[in-house]
Every structure is written in C-alpha cells, then in structure tokens.
Design a protein around this motif. Structure first.
Motif: not given
Length: 324
Positions: A232-243, A248-265
């Motif tokens: 899966l490829f997705h373009r998203i800025s580090a600032a948006d991912l953290q927001r 932090p970006v690495d922990k944010a990515a894992i948090r979104l996997l727990r949500s089963r959604h890479i970008d809920p917004r």
C-alpha cells in the motif's frame, strides 16, 4: 473446484510453475494482467497495480452519509467479534446509572478526558484518558454514569493477533527511496540492490511506482502487487501524520494500523485507506525516514538522506544512505 481448475475450465492454460503459485496464493488471480491465453510464472509474479484511488473526496451530504455508514458497518463486523454479547447494546439502549454496557461507535469529537461517539442511533459521551482519533471506530466497555459511559476497556479493530508476515516464493528485493532526479518523489524499485554505489533506474530494474508495471500511472493512494505481496502506497506529510495520531511519525503509523485505517480523515470514494484486508507492506511518502514492523506488517518511509531495501523473501529491512 479450486482456482486453477476454474481458470482451466475457462480456457486459460497455465504453466506448472504458475499453477503451483496460484494454488498456494489464490488471491493473485484478481491481479493478473495476461495478454494471451497462457499464464506463466512471469504473469503471476509481475508487479501490478491492484487499485489506484480517485482523487475526488465524497462531498455531498448523501455521499458522506453513505460513506460513513459503510465504514461503520465494516468496523462493527470486526469489533462485534471481540465484544461480550451480553453487554453489547446500541447507544440508544445504553441507559441506567450504574449499569454496565459495551458500545461500538465512530469517534466524532475528542476532548480533554472524553470523546463523543456515534453509532447511527445516538451520540454518547465516553469518559476516558485514552487518546482516541477522530473518525476511527472503537469498542468501549464501561459503566454508565448518568448520560456518559465511563470507559473500563477500549478495543480497536487492529491487525489480528497471529497475523503472519507473508514472504515471496523466490528471492526478490524492493528498494524504497527518493528519486535523486525528482527529489521530492518516492520511488519503489524491484530488482535493485542497496549495495549499489548509486541507484540505477536503467535496464535490469523495474520501477513499479510511479510508472506501474502494466503501463498505467497510478496515483496516491494505490495498492501494488509485487511478487505476491500487497504493498500500500500513500503520500502524506509528516506534519499531517503526526497531527492525525498525535505522535511521532513512526509511532503514528503504528497507531493508524491499530485503527485499521491509514488516514481516517480521508473521504475518497470507496474508502481505499480503510484496511479491509491488511497489506503486507505500507510505504508512506512523508519526507521523514523511518521503518517499523507491527504484527507482520512492514512500514517504511524514505527521505532524501535515507532509503530502505526490503528482502521480500525474508521480510528483512535494511537501511542505507541514499545517494545524492
């Protein structure tokens, strides 16, 4: 009738090698792009674009209502399996001071020490210190205190426990780097080596992003099939991912996997970043370098200074200095 027998019945001929791979991984059938009537191992293992999402978000009230209803239906199916059915109720049924209840809802508002959830029957305030994300869905169990549910446990859709890391049947590598020519563009390359003194985009390598192996030019987000692994490829800025995930970006990515959604917004039609099926590899174009592994899912994001090589046969990730 297995998948190979079904293809033979339809008049498709398969090489023994291709038949063996398809019997082992029948999900690859939907990704095949075959010009003739004979399916070879090269057809099966050729990088391909599974889907490439449209760029227009749902915008009308009816489109958004249908969009969120479909998202909630998927999440509810996952979370009901984790719930105590004796306690599970809709929010409109959650009442009675001191009574215990479990509810499933999409997060509509997040505040200090509380969140507001919705399930289509009602909204309900949940008191919790857990950091929830807007537009994700959770299962909350707790005790009613007047018009609020005091959370005792919160469960997420999450990657299933025991989710195994899928590997390629043959030796193959995927390099994820920033294009040294177009310095802001992430590139995915197969058959390249991180040991090279300079990334070579010429013959012998196959650029699968952004060119696409089948001549198309996929957009972000997209899902690629590379040697039977889904990327899966997705373009998203580090600032948006953290927001989004408040981390932090690495922990944010894992948090979104727990949500089963890479970008809920995100409200792209079909909700392509909702992880109905868990990908094997997630490549994020954030501009900040990191790599992580979570329950068999590899996550990488390259930068101009750092790139990554993923051994698809072992799923080992190597970091190396990107060449200017």
């Amino acid at each position: 009738m297995d998948v190979v027998d079904e293809m033979l019945r339809k008049g498709m001929l398969l090489s023994p090698e291709a038949a063996a791979v398809l019997r082992r991984k029948p999900e690859l059938v939907s990704t095949l792009s075959v010009s003739g009537t004979v399916v070879t191992l090269g057809d099966v293992e050729r990088p391909s674009v599974v889907w490439s999402a449209p760029q227009k978000n749902a915008s009308s009230v009816s489109e958004l209502a249908e969009f969120y209803a479909a998202r909630f239906a998927f999440y509810r199916g996952l979370l009901e399996a984790k719930a105590d059915r004796a306690l599970l109720v809709s929010m409109s049924q959650a009442a009675g001071h001191g009574s215990r209840a479990s509810i499933i809802g999409i997060v509509r508002e997040v505040g200090q020490g509380f969140a507001v959830l919705e399930d289509g029957t009602k909204t309900l305030r949940v008191r919790t210190q857990e950091k929830l994300l807007e537009d994700e869905c959770v299962l909350v169990t707790g005790t009613m205190d007047r018009d609020a549910l005091v959370a005792e446990t919160i469960l997420f859709p999450d990657v299933p426990i025991g989710h195994a890391a899928k590997t390629s049947a043959k030796e193959a590598r995927l390099v994820v780097c920033v294009d040294p020519v177009a310095a802001n563009a992430t590139v995915l390359i197969t058959n390249a080596s991180a040991d090279s003194s300079r990334m070579n985009f010429a013959a012998g390598n196959s650029v699968v992003w952004p060119d696409g192996a089948d001549g198309t030019r996929p957009v972000s987000p997209c899902l690629l099939n590379i040697n039977g692994l889904f990327v899966l490829f997705h373009r998203i800025s580090a600032a948006d991912l953290q927001r989004i995930a408040d981390a932090p970006v690495d922990k944010a990515a894992i948090r979104l996997l727990r949500s089963r959604h890479i970008d809920p917004r995100n409200t792209l039609p079909g909700d392509p970043l909702l992880l109905r099926d868990v990908p094997d590899i997630v490549v994020l174009d954030t501009g900040v370098a990191f790599s992580a592994n979570y329950k068999g899912v590899t996550v990488v994001s390259p930068s101009r200074e750092r790139a990554y090589e993923i051994d698809l046969r072992t799923r080992e990730v190597k970091e190396f200095k990107a060449q200017a």
